[in-house]
Design a protein around this motif. Structure first.
Motif, PDB file in Angstrom:
ATOM      1  N   MET A   1       0.843  -1.191   0.000  1.00 52.23           N
ATOM      2  CA  MET A   1       0.000   0.000   0.000  1.00 52.23           C
ATOM      3  C   MET A   1       0.885   1.251   0.000  1.00 52.23           C
ATOM      4  O   MET A   1       1.803   1.364   0.812  1.00 52.23           O
ATOM      5  N   LYS A   2       0.626   2.179  -0.934  1.00 54.07           N
ATOM      6  CA  LYS A   2       1.484   3.351  -1.025  1.00 54.07           C
ATOM      7  C   LYS A   2       0.663   4.595  -1.356  1.00 54.07           C
ATOM      8  O   LYS A   2      -0.464   4.513  -1.861  1.00 54.07           O
TER       9      LYS A   2
ATOM     10  N   VAL B   1      -2.870   3.458  -3.042  1.00 47.55           N
ATOM     11  CA  VAL B   1      -2.828   2.460  -4.117  1.00 47.55           C
ATOM     12  C   VAL B   1      -2.295   1.136  -3.582  1.00 47.55           C
ATOM     13  O   VAL B   1      -1.300   1.099  -2.848  1.00 47.55           O
ATOM     14  N   GLU B   2      -2.976   0.059  -3.953  1.00 53.85           N
ATOM     15  CA  GLU B   2      -2.574  -1.297  -3.593  1.00 53.85           C
ATOM     16  C   GLU B   2      -2.564  -2.131  -4.863  1.00 53.85           C
ATOM     17  O   GLU B   2      -3.606  -2.271  -5.538  1.00 53.85           O
ATOM     18  N   ALA B   3      -1.397  -2.677  -5.225  1.00 55.64           N
ATOM     19  CA  ALA B   3      -1.266  -3.492  -6.434  1.00 55.64           C
ATOM     20  C   ALA B   3      -1.812  -2.773  -7.660  1.00 55.64           C
ATOM     21  O   ALA B   3      -2.601  -3.329  -8.453  1.00 55.64           O
ATOM     22  N   ASP B   4      -1.415  -1.522  -7.813  1.00 52.45           N
ATOM     23  CA  ASP B   4      -1.801  -0.682  -8.948  1.00 52.45           C
ATOM     24  C   ASP B   4      -3.285  -0.347  -8.990  1.00 52.45           C
ATOM     25  O   ASP B   4      -3.793   0.131 -10.003  1.00 52.45           O
ATOM     26  N   GLU B   5      -3.991  -0.585  -7.906  1.00 48.32           N
ATOM     27  CA  GLU B   5      -5.423  -0.272  -7.850  1.00 48.32           C
ATOM     28  C   GLU B   5      -5.667   0.759  -6.757  1.00 48.32           C
ATOM     29  O   GLU B   5      -5.169   0.633  -5.636  1.00 48.32           O
TER      30      GLU B   5
ATOM     31  N   PHE C   1     -11.017  -4.774   0.941  1.00 47.00           N
ATOM     32  CA  PHE C   1      -9.729  -4.236   1.323  1.00 47.00           C
ATOM     33  C   PHE C   1      -9.709  -4.016   2.838  1.00 47.00           C
ATOM     34  O   PHE C   1     -10.749  -3.969   3.497  1.00 47.00           O
TER      35      PHE C   1
END
Length: 297
Positions: free
Chosen positions: A1-2, A50-54, A85
């Motif tokens: 997560m970023k 964003v988590e895994a590009d989502e 999530f």
């Protein structure tokens, strides 16, 4: 997560999330953020989780001097993905980034608002903020008889306007220059940059706006612009020197949008007595605009 800044996201990635999220209205879209930046300046601090590009959460955010606001008004409320999530982790990450930006930018005040056009869909919890909610008039366009909700005084003004004027709704070629000049004449000055008018025109072309205009003997004498999104409308901007012109334009807009399947029209905040009487006169009911504020020393 970023944490990812809005400008770093893929094209349309921000708006795809907004369009799918039940708590988001037009105030969350990239176009509105860009409009506020063009209108009042400031620095875009909007970010996404964003988590895994989502995208799993986003926060529309503009820094105007020492506050987080949009055009002097509240920013749109931070939102998270509805399910599937770890919402606690998303919430913690979003809150931490907000606090970081407060410290980084020496912020003294932050305000966030929701939209009454979205009901009470779940959003991120904001701890430490004070409730400063207000009321906005919202008309149910699905009502079987819109005219029944219009007050007697407004009915008389509508009738007078429709006897004198030609009101043009939903045209593919709205006369934008005349609308801008009407607005300038009524205000007595140019109130905002040309770029904002160009943006509003672009929203109409994209299906997120509509300009309704009134003419007398071919001369534009009044107009109103409505933001349209998710089958709802917001009465956003207008210009007219005569009262009955405004009544006729708004009534014809209500009829037109009802016929096109729109569900609600938000007339706007009831924070000024004279305007509140005008807005209530077309029917509907006050709905709460949930808004919170926090101040730092």
């Amino acid at each position: 997560m970023k944490i990812v800044q809005r400008v770093e996201l893929k094209p349309d990635q921000w708006n795809i999330f907004v369009d799918a999220h039940p708590a988001c209205w037009f105030w969350w879209r990239a176009e509105w953020i860009d409009y506020c930046l063009a209108h009042s300046g400031g620095t875009d601090r909007s970010f996404a989780i964003v988590e895994a590009d989502e995208i799993v959460g986003l926060c529309p955010l503009i820094q105007e001097r020492d506050q987080f606001s949009m055009g002097g008004g509240p920013c749109a409320w931070p939102v998270m993905a509805a399910s599937n999530f770890d919402t606690r982790s998303i919430c913690d990450a979003m809150a931490a980034e907000l606090e970081r930006l407060v410290g980084l930018s020496a912020i003294k005040q932050a305000r966030f608002r929701r939209s009454p056009l979205n009901g009470n869909e779940p959003v991120m919890r904001l701890d430490g903020y004070k409730d400063i909610s207000w009321q906005s008039q919202v008309i149910d366009l699905t009502a079987p008889d819109l005219w029944a909700g219009v007050k007697d005084g407004h009915r008389a003004e509508v009738h007078r306007g429709l006897r004198e004027l030609m009101v043009v709704t939903h045209t593919s070629e709205p006369r934008w220059d005349e609308f801008r000049e009407l607005h300038k004449h009524e205000a007595g000055r140019t109130t905002r940059p040309q770029a904002t008018w160009d943006m509003m025109r672009g929203w109409q072309q994209a299906g997120n706006g509509d300009l309704i205009m009134a003419f007398r003997a071919g001369q534009a004498v009044g107009a109103a612009y409505f933001i349209t999104y998710k089958q709802c409308m917001y009465y956003a901007s207008a210009a007219w020197p005569e009262g009955h012109v405004s009544h006729a334009v708004i009534w014809m807009a209500m009829r037109n949008f009802k016929e096109r399947g729109y569900k609600q029209l938000e007339m706007g905040w009831l924070d000024h007595q004279t305007l509140a009487v005008f807005k209530r006169g077309f029917g509907g009911e006050p709905k709460t605009v949930h808004c919170v504020e926090r101040r730092w020393p």
